[in-house]
Motif scaffolding. Structure first.
Motif, PDB file in Angstrom:
ATOM      1  N   ARG A 279     -17.824  -9.578   0.492  1.00 31.69           N
ATOM      2  CA  ARG A 279     -17.434  -8.326  -0.161  1.00 31.69           C
ATOM      3  C   ARG A 279     -17.267  -8.514  -1.672  1.00 31.69           C
ATOM      4  NH1 ARG A 279     -11.387  -7.037   0.157  1.00 31.69           N
ATOM      5  NH2 ARG A 279     -10.635  -8.992  -0.734  1.00 31.69           N
ATOM      6  N   GLU A 281     -15.261  -7.273  -3.741  1.00 28.68           N
ATOM      7  CA  GLU A 281     -13.895  -7.361  -4.277  1.00 28.68           C
ATOM      8  C   GLU A 281     -13.439  -8.802  -4.428  1.00 28.68           C
ATOM      9  OE1 GLU A 281     -14.463  -5.547  -1.300  1.00 28.68           O
ATOM     10  OE2 GLU A 281     -15.076  -3.894  -2.620  1.00 28.68           O
ATOM     11  N   SER A 282     -14.077  -9.714  -3.707  1.00 28.70           N
ATOM     12  CA  SER A 282     -13.657 -11.118  -3.788  1.00 28.70           C
ATOM     13  C   SER A 282     -14.344 -11.841  -4.934  1.00 28.70           C
ATOM     14  CB  SER A 282     -13.984 -11.843  -2.481  1.00 28.70           C
ATOM     15  OG  SER A 282     -13.411 -11.160  -1.397  1.00 28.70           O
TER      16      SER A 282
END
Lengths: 444, 444
Positions: A279, A281-282
């Motif tokens: 993802r 966001e990481s």
């Protein structure tokens, strides 16, 4: 039908490691006695000792002596399985890695994919520059350098000649400094013997560095001495300059100056080499995956990242640890222990980077080192630093025979002022075709 | 405008040598002190020690250690000029060699172009087989072998597995025998350690030979012992058989039998590699140029041929000398002296081949040798022949450092039963894509 790769199910928890660089092989080694199945996936069948790539590129050592096949490294580790494959996607829901040879199920997956050259979106630069991240890169550079001099014999036009004989290196970190130093040694000791028909006063080596000093991150003494050494070797330094563009022939700096070269070596920036499926966001700046103190990727339970691809944000390292061999190896080793702890329900140990310092070699008898040992900081430059540099790199090369071959090469070069074989083998050179632009003069 | 290559005119008679194999470099060396300009043209920048190519292909020694750059060999010879170029045509009227880098004028031109694999017009064979004449061939074969085993891990269908694990070698001369022996050593000592998941009882090595015995041209004792050794190593011999066709998968013999393999190694026949522009009347069977006892090509005054490309027809050698290193080197050396004699009006010396015998190695401790020395013929097989083989090949490799590296490799292999690094580097493999024909079974 779903095509699973054919790997025996040993009934043990499966740890799939993607990438066999420093981090990946240290992790696989530290799982030697663990009650797990270790699967290493890499697109090459060998580990590369990246710190010596620049010596392969400059004919200092043979390519074969700084790479080592995974199957040989792990020949005696019974829980180890290697697969030669490219990873395409990680399906974190189904816990499956999609690869060029089929699907590989995992219980734990570890990204150890390292870093890749970062051209900051400049496609023209990416097409025309030569990087120094892999054996293929190094051999491409060696072939290009040797072809350049063969081609220089075909012209007597000054600009054409200089475009072939001059080199521009972008980036004043260890790789840039080491390549510049190695090229200046070739110019002084080796090439004039091979190419008696050329005038090596025409060969210029340019090093472009965006900041005011070389070897950013090392001590002021180290930077200053590296600069002094390179200048004494006749390398032309362009500090506080950035390269604006390179079309394969003309390098334009942001200050307006231009340099002519058919060979630009890109040692300026790297970014993480992440895998599709993780993802967004990481992901932090520079494509690195944000991990906690146990190298677990943010937002996942059974996905880890180690080495250059991992950014463990701490007070001391707000952008993650430096992208070097030492943190990668230490993270790999600790994660192995933590995976065993995890499986037996024991508490995990937080990563604590033991910084042993940094060093770079500039040339024969000339290196700089900032060492940290016995809680002391030792800064040294010159012959002593050079001996330490050689010793540490020699013992770090994997395989007794490789070490022997590298040592023979170094001793030979030291006493004869000669380098390894200047061979153009199999790999294509990379630069703009010279034939069309060149007039063969009748000098017969 | 005619484009002449840019080579300084030294005012001396120009000897242009085409090809830097054994014959070409011996000639160039023997002109060391001659009052001529020596120009060597080759499409590689290095000399290849062909007798050890099979060891590169089977991961016995590093590629770099059996090749040596021309510029390094002749670094101290002041009348020597090297040009990296492909020769396209010889204009015998104008006395000019047409090359990829322009025209090169000559006073004397010497063909030392060697031999190339002869597929007897079978294009399908040429496309699917792997030869063993150059470093590129050897590395292609090494990569193919290693890829085969990586791919074998992906299937559990017997025929697919066997097509990948089995090898067919065509030709029972020294190269065929040596490759078969080296593969059987890999099968016994090395591959089972690297690929624990595979069953090496499935790996078959077939050697096809058109005549009734191996090593034609050597003594009966040598042939018989070579056959005995290979059979004891488990190599399957197909004597008195010819290969009718090979489509990249199925080998059909003229006796009707078929073998399945994705890797066929062609060591069956060679023919001369002549240059365009030489009159057809001078060409004999197998594309060799007919020369007189001074290696002068029939019908020309200033064109010579030495080594494999030359056929000096004598009573003792009605088809020319054997295509081996020894006659090539002796012809090169003598022609150098004769060119000097020619220029000073002295009589020329006729070539007289000093046959020192022949040898072939089959494997560890096993070789066969028919030696001719002190006017005696010594036939020996086994350990002693193997030691002599190693000694002679070791001292023949050019360059002290290369010799050292080869020796380290051999000693290492001898005592550890391990070979050199099993690396897949840069060169493509050569065989029919396996992916489409293969079903990945779900064995997870």
């Amino acid at each position: 039908m779903v095509n699973y790769a054919r790997i025996a199910d040993t009934g043990k928890p499966r740890v799939v490691i993607i990438g066999g660089g420093f981090a990946g092989i240290e992790l696989a080694k530290s799982l030697r006695d663990a009650d797990v199945q270790v699967i290493l996936i890499d697109k090459q069948n060998y580990h590369t000792f990246q710190p010596l790539l620049y010596q392969v590129a400059t004919a200092g050592v043979e390519a074969d002596s700084i790479i080592h096949p995974f199957r040989k490294i792990f020949g005696k580790q019974n829980n180890f399985y290697f697969r030669l494959a490219e990873v395409q996607f990680i399906d974190t829901e189904k816990q499956v890695v999609e690869t060029s040879i089929g699907l590989i199920r995992y219980d734990y997956v570890v990204m150890a994919t390292g870093a890749t050259s970062n051209y900051f979106g400049d496609e023209q630069m990416e097409n025309n520059a030569i990087a120094l991240k892999s054996i293929d890169d190094a051999l491409t550079l060696r072939n290009t350098i040797l072809h350049n001099f063969e081609k220089s014999l075909l012209t007597d036009e000054d600009e054409q000649m200089n475009s072939l004989m001059d080199y521009v290196i972008v980036g004043g970190g260890p790789t840039g400094v080491e390549v510049a130093g190695a090229l200046s040694e070739l110019r002084k000791h080796v090439l004039p013997k091979d190419y008696k028909e050329l005038n090596f006063k025409e060969m210029d080596i340019h090093l472009v560095q965006s900041g005011p000093q070389l070897l950013k991150g090392m001590s002021d003494e180290a930077s200053r001495k590296a600069q002094e050494y390179l200048e004494s070797f006749g390398v032309k330094l362009w500090l506080n300059r950035r390269v604006k563009s390179y079309d394969g022939y003309t390098v334009t700096l942001d200050s307006g100056e231009t340099l002519i070269t058919r060979t630009l070596i890109w040692a300026a920036g790297v970014s993480g080499a992440p895998v599709n499926g993780i993802r967004k966001e990481s992901m932090l700046r520079g494509n690195r995956l944000q991990v906690n103190v146990h190298n677990r990727v943010l937002g996942y339970d059974n996905i880890f990242a180690i080495g250059d691809i991992a950014a463990m944000v701490t007070d001391e390292y707000p952008h993650g640890h430096p992208m070097l061999a030492q943190p990668a190896m230490q993270q790999g080793r600790l994660l192995g222990k933590n995976l065993v702890n995890m499986l037996s329900g024991k508490p995990l140990k937080a990563f604590n980077y033991s910084d042993k310092g940094a060093m770079a070699t500039v040339g024969r008898n000339h290196a700089v080192a900032d060492l940290k040992m016995f809680n002391k900081e030792i800064k040294t430059q010159g012959f002593f630093a050079w001996v330490i540099w050689m010793f540490i790199h020699l013992i770090s090369v994997i395989g007794f025979r490789n070490r022997l071959v590298v040592m023979v090469n170094w001793l030979w070069s030291y006493f004869t002022y000669d380098t390894g074989n200047r061979l153009i083998v199999g790999f294509t050179q990379k630069n703009v075709p010279v034939e069309e632009t060149m007039t063969h003069k009748t000098l017969i």
